[in-house]
Scaffold this motif. Structure first.
Motif, PDB file in Angstrom:
ATOM      1  N   ASP A  39       0.755  -1.268   0.016  1.00 45.78           N
ATOM      2  CA  ASP A  39      -0.353  -0.053  -0.032  1.00 45.78           C
ATOM      3  C   ASP A  39       0.964   1.196  -0.027  1.00 45.78           C
ATOM      4  OD1 ASP A  39      -2.304  -1.702   0.116  1.00 45.78           O
ATOM      5  OD2 ASP A  39      -2.569  -1.305   2.025  1.00 45.78           O
ATOM      6  N   ASN A  40       1.848   1.183   0.641  1.00 48.28           N
ATOM      7  CA  ASN A  40       2.923   2.374   0.802  1.00 48.28           C
ATOM      8  C   ASN A  40       3.501   2.577  -0.474  1.00 48.28           C
ATOM      9  OD1 ASN A  40       2.398   3.043   3.602  1.00 48.28           O
ATOM     10  ND2 ASN A  40       4.116   2.038   4.252  1.00 48.28           N
ATOM     11  N   TRP A  41       3.817   1.669  -1.306  1.00 51.24           N
ATOM     12  CA  TRP A  41       4.553   1.591  -2.526  1.00 51.24           C
ATOM     13  C   TRP A  41       3.308   2.261  -3.606  1.00 51.24           C
ATOM     14  CZ3 TRP A  41       4.028  -2.478  -6.653  1.00 51.24           C
ATOM     15  CH2 TRP A  41       4.990  -2.320  -7.671  1.00 51.24           C
ATOM     16  N   VAL A  42       2.266   1.710  -3.476  1.00 47.58           N
ATOM     17  CA  VAL A  42       1.353   2.244  -4.407  1.00 47.58           C
ATOM     18  C   VAL A  42       0.999   3.775  -4.291  1.00 47.58           C
ATOM     19  CG1 VAL A  42      -1.208   2.010  -5.016  1.00 47.58           C
ATOM     20  CG2 VAL A  42       0.246  -0.226  -4.816  1.00 47.58           C
ATOM     21  N   LYS A  43       0.892   4.039  -2.878  1.00 49.64           N
ATOM     22  CA  LYS A  43       0.838   5.547  -2.732  1.00 49.64           C
ATOM     23  C   LYS A  43       1.989   6.193  -3.230  1.00 49.64           C
ATOM     24  CE  LYS A  43      -1.927   4.830   1.275  1.00 49.64           C
ATOM     25  NZ  LYS A  43      -2.054   4.716   2.975  1.00 49.64           N
ATOM     26  N   ALA A  44       3.191   5.736  -2.891  1.00 48.14           N
ATOM     27  CA  ALA A  44       4.454   6.463  -3.717  1.00 48.14           C
ATOM     28  C   ALA A  44       4.297   6.585  -5.283  1.00 48.14           C
ATOM     29  CB  ALA A  44       5.705   5.895  -3.214  1.00 48.14           C
ATOM     30  N   VAL A  46       1.605   6.645  -6.957  1.00 47.07           N
ATOM     31  CA  VAL A  46       0.357   7.880  -7.307  1.00 47.07           C
ATOM     32  C   VAL A  46       1.298   9.227  -7.011  1.00 47.07           C
ATOM     33  CG1 VAL A  46      -1.518   8.918  -6.309  1.00 47.07           C
ATOM     34  CG2 VAL A  46      -1.484   6.469  -6.639  1.00 47.07           C
ATOM     35  N   ASP A  47       2.022   9.468  -5.931  1.00 45.28           N
ATOM     36  CA  ASP A  47       2.777  10.579  -5.641  1.00 45.28           C
ATOM     37  C   ASP A  47       3.514  10.822  -7.114  1.00 45.28           C
ATOM     38  OD1 ASP A  47       1.473  11.111  -3.283  1.00 45.28           O
ATOM     39  OD2 ASP A  47       3.067  10.438  -2.065  1.00 45.28           O
ATOM     40  N   GLU A  50       1.526  12.283  -9.852  1.00 41.76           N
ATOM     41  CA  GLU A  50       1.276  13.650  -9.509  1.00 41.76           C
ATOM     42  C   GLU A  50       2.484  14.703  -9.789  1.00 41.76           C
ATOM     43  OE1 GLU A  50      -0.359  14.023  -5.563  1.00 41.76           O
ATOM     44  OE2 GLU A  50      -1.812  12.842  -5.999  1.00 41.76           O
TER      45      GLU A  50
END
Length: 137
Positions: A39-44, A46-47, A50
């Protein structure tokens, strides 16, 4: 339900308490900490998208520095994805079907990151360009 959760002493001092709390909250789930890392990797990712949108796509011409940051981010994200895949192989007591499914999730993101790296940072092979050109004319 397990009552004893083996933890390495160093895990108690990690900056990312999410992994520890996931293991504590779900002691019977061998994937609990892995899912938190995923989950942390996927959030990274997404960032990173952006960053790409703001610094590369919405400007007239991206700076060399931003292009270098972008390339570094993509390579770093790919290396973390490969590490997550390797961790799946090391997990004990994991159902093989669940291992394959989780690996496929990692592979989808890795392929997308590699596509982004290719489209932004690698020259198109002239032979491939010639092959594609006949379909575009």
């Amino acid at each position: 339900m397990k009552t004893d959760i083996p933890l390495a002493a160093g895990e108690l001092w990690r900056d990312d308490l999410r992994l520890l709390t996931a293991r504590l909250a779900h002691p019977d789930d061998p994937l609990a900490a892995w899912k938190a890392e995923f989950d942390n990797w996927v959030k990274a990712i997404v960032d990173c998208r952006e960053f790409e949108d703001e610094r590369l796509l919405r400007v007239e011409e991206p700076t060399e520095q931003n292009l270098r940051w972008h390339r570094w981010l993509l390579h770093r994200l790919m290396s973390v994805g490969e590490m997550l895949a390797l961790k799946l192989w090391e997990l004990q007591g994991l159902n093989e079907e669940l291992r394959k499914k989780s690996l496929s999730h990692v592979d989808v993101f890795l392929a997308e990151l590699d596509d982004r790296c290719t489209s932004w940072h690698r020259e198109v092979n002239p032979a491939h360009r010639a092959m594609i050109a006949k379909f575009l004319d």
